[in-house]
Scaffold this active site. Sequence first.
Site, mmCIF file in Angstrom:
data_model
loop_
_atom_site.group_PDB
_atom_site.id
_atom_site.type_symbol
_atom_site.label_atom_id
_atom_site.label_comp_id
_atom_site.label_asym_id
_atom_site.label_seq_id
_atom_site.Cartn_x
_atom_site.Cartn_y
_atom_site.Cartn_z
ATOM 1 N N SER A 60 25.220 60.948 -76.562
ATOM 2 C CA SER A 60 24.522 62.086 -75.964
ATOM 3 C C SER A 60 23.011 61.910 -75.882
ATOM 4 O O SER A 60 22.364 62.536 -75.055
ATOM 5 C CB SER A 60 24.851 63.357 -76.738
ATOM 6 O OG SER A 60 24.508 63.203 -78.094
ATOM 7 N N HIS A 86 30.991 64.342 -74.163
ATOM 8 C CA HIS A 86 30.148 64.288 -72.961
ATOM 9 C C HIS A 86 30.826 63.552 -71.808
ATOM 10 O O HIS A 86 30.190 63.297 -70.775
ATOM 11 C CB HIS A 86 28.805 63.617 -73.275
ATOM 12 C CG HIS A 86 27.844 64.508 -73.988
ATOM 13 N ND1 HIS A 86 27.028 65.400 -73.338
ATOM 14 C CD2 HIS A 86 27.589 64.654 -75.308
ATOM 15 C CE1 HIS A 86 26.295 66.060 -74.228
ATOM 16 N NE2 HIS A 86 26.621 65.621 -75.428
ATOM 17 N N LYS A 109 30.886 71.975 -73.259
ATOM 18 C CA LYS A 109 29.977 71.249 -72.365
ATOM 19 C C LYS A 109 30.448 71.429 -70.916
ATOM 20 O O LYS A 109 30.290 72.512 -70.385
ATOM 21 C CB LYS A 109 29.861 69.809 -72.832
ATOM 22 C CG LYS A 109 29.072 69.795 -74.141
ATOM 23 C CD LYS A 109 28.989 68.501 -74.850
ATOM 24 C CE LYS A 109 28.130 68.691 -76.100
ATOM 25 N NZ LYS A 109 28.548 67.875 -77.220
HETATM 26 C C1 LIG Z 1 28.447 68.205 -78.644
HETATM 27 C C2 LIG Z 1 29.267 67.231 -79.379
HETATM 28 C C3 LIG Z 1 30.162 67.649 -80.360
HETATM 29 C C4 LIG Z 1 30.235 69.082 -80.805
HETATM 30 O O1 LIG Z 1 30.843 69.898 -79.879
HETATM 31 P P1 LIG Z 1 30.814 71.484 -80.104
HETATM 32 O O2 LIG Z 1 31.996 71.952 -79.369
HETATM 33 O O3 LIG Z 1 29.528 71.976 -79.576
HETATM 34 O O4 LIG Z 1 30.938 71.688 -81.573
HETATM 35 C C5 LIG Z 1 30.950 66.701 -80.977
HETATM 36 N N1 LIG Z 1 30.870 65.404 -80.646
HETATM 37 C C6 LIG Z 1 30.011 64.956 -79.709
HETATM 38 C C7 LIG Z 1 29.965 63.506 -79.382
HETATM 39 C C8 LIG Z 1 29.182 65.858 -79.051
HETATM 40 O O5 LIG Z 1 28.326 65.417 -78.143
#
Ligand SMILES: *Cc1c(COP(=O)(O)O)cnc(C)c1O
Length: 393
Positions: A181, A209, A240
């Site tokens: 990310s 992502h 996301k």
């Molecule tokens: C954003 C993210 C998470 C967490 O996701 P949420 O649903 O916001 O808790 C977990 N792993 C990765 C790689 C992320 O980018």
Amino acid sequence: MSKTDWITQEIETLKSQGLYNRIRTIGSPQGAWLIVDGKKALNFCSNNYLGLANHPKLVAAAKKAVDEMGVGPGAVRTIAGTTTLHLELEKRLAAFKGVEAAITFQSGFQANTATIPVLVGKEDVIFSDRLNHASIIDGCRLSGGKIIPYEHCDVASLEAVIKENQGQFRRAIIITDGVFSMDGDVAPLDKIYEVAKKYDIRLMVDDAHGEGVLGKGGRGIVDHFHLHGKVDVEIGTMSKAFGVVGGVVAGNATIIEWLRLRGRPFLFSSAVTPPDAAACLAAIDLLESSTELVDRLWDNAKYFKTEMKKLGFDTGVSTTPITPVMLGEAPLAQQFSRDMFEAGVFAMALGYPTVPQGKARIRVMISAAHAKDDLDKGLEAFAKVGKKLGVIK
Ligand SMILES: *Cc1c(COP(=O)(O)O)cnc(C)c1O
């Protein structure tokens, strides 16, 4: 001395190093433009890749679910909190991902902290990419297994640590982020799979992502690399590209069953609410009906990156819509972000410990919600602030 003086001192240190994060307040729905701290600003920060967070179809589905099912889950899933909506969502997610089964969690973070400890014990080893997400790291720690990092996206380094440790542990698992990310680079999952196969090691990927972004119509990294049936566990999030909230684990049916029986966040914490689940279902409907939003996301990302490079910015190693603008030291990144905000653009600076020391940046998150004119306004602001601060000529 008060009992919290040490905390005050730590906070002062962060402030003096330019690492203190003042959180801005959003006063509008998600979209290309937001009200940020009371002021209209172009949104370059959200993970709302496809613009679904305020999409009329998702909003309508959530409202309908509130009318029919209320707002609260009532209890943890194992007692009285599993609704028809939760089960339908899991079925649809499994079909969307092309896997045997899926189970949902409150968040992607919880999906990781649930999954790793049910698959890994003290006698086991985890081979983990050095830049894996914090929730993977926490899940690894909770498992009690031996954590052996390998160099970021480096398959030779992965193979070397596997060889060094062969025969010394009961079971092994390789865990990697799909899309990283902070840099927007993609794990070489096809090559990692070859190593996993060669040494007969299980493979887990966190596609937070990648869902809604990579693969056909946003089916994710496994689809992108044509690895269907070859990755044991896929972690995902609905916060996301899906535009809602919640986590998912998809893959082998036996593993999903085991999570239902042993995943601690599943057993001891209530699930997402009916409107959340209904909105996620509407997101899958949209993704399955057309690739239009995913295509627009990629068109926007390509356009923005090309223009940023023309202006002379360093956008790092990203191959996805995540666009880091590399600036170096944290105070410069923070100044850049403040000046952008003055110019009407909301673009966050990221510094240590989110990214390594000396690699501070502004991270631009491109979305299908941006019109070309929005991107041009953003580019104009980057050009102006970049020149003022001497980042570009
Ligand atoms: C954003 C993210 C998470 C967490 O996701 P949420 O649903 O916001 O808790 C977990 N792993 C990765 C790689 C992320 O980018």
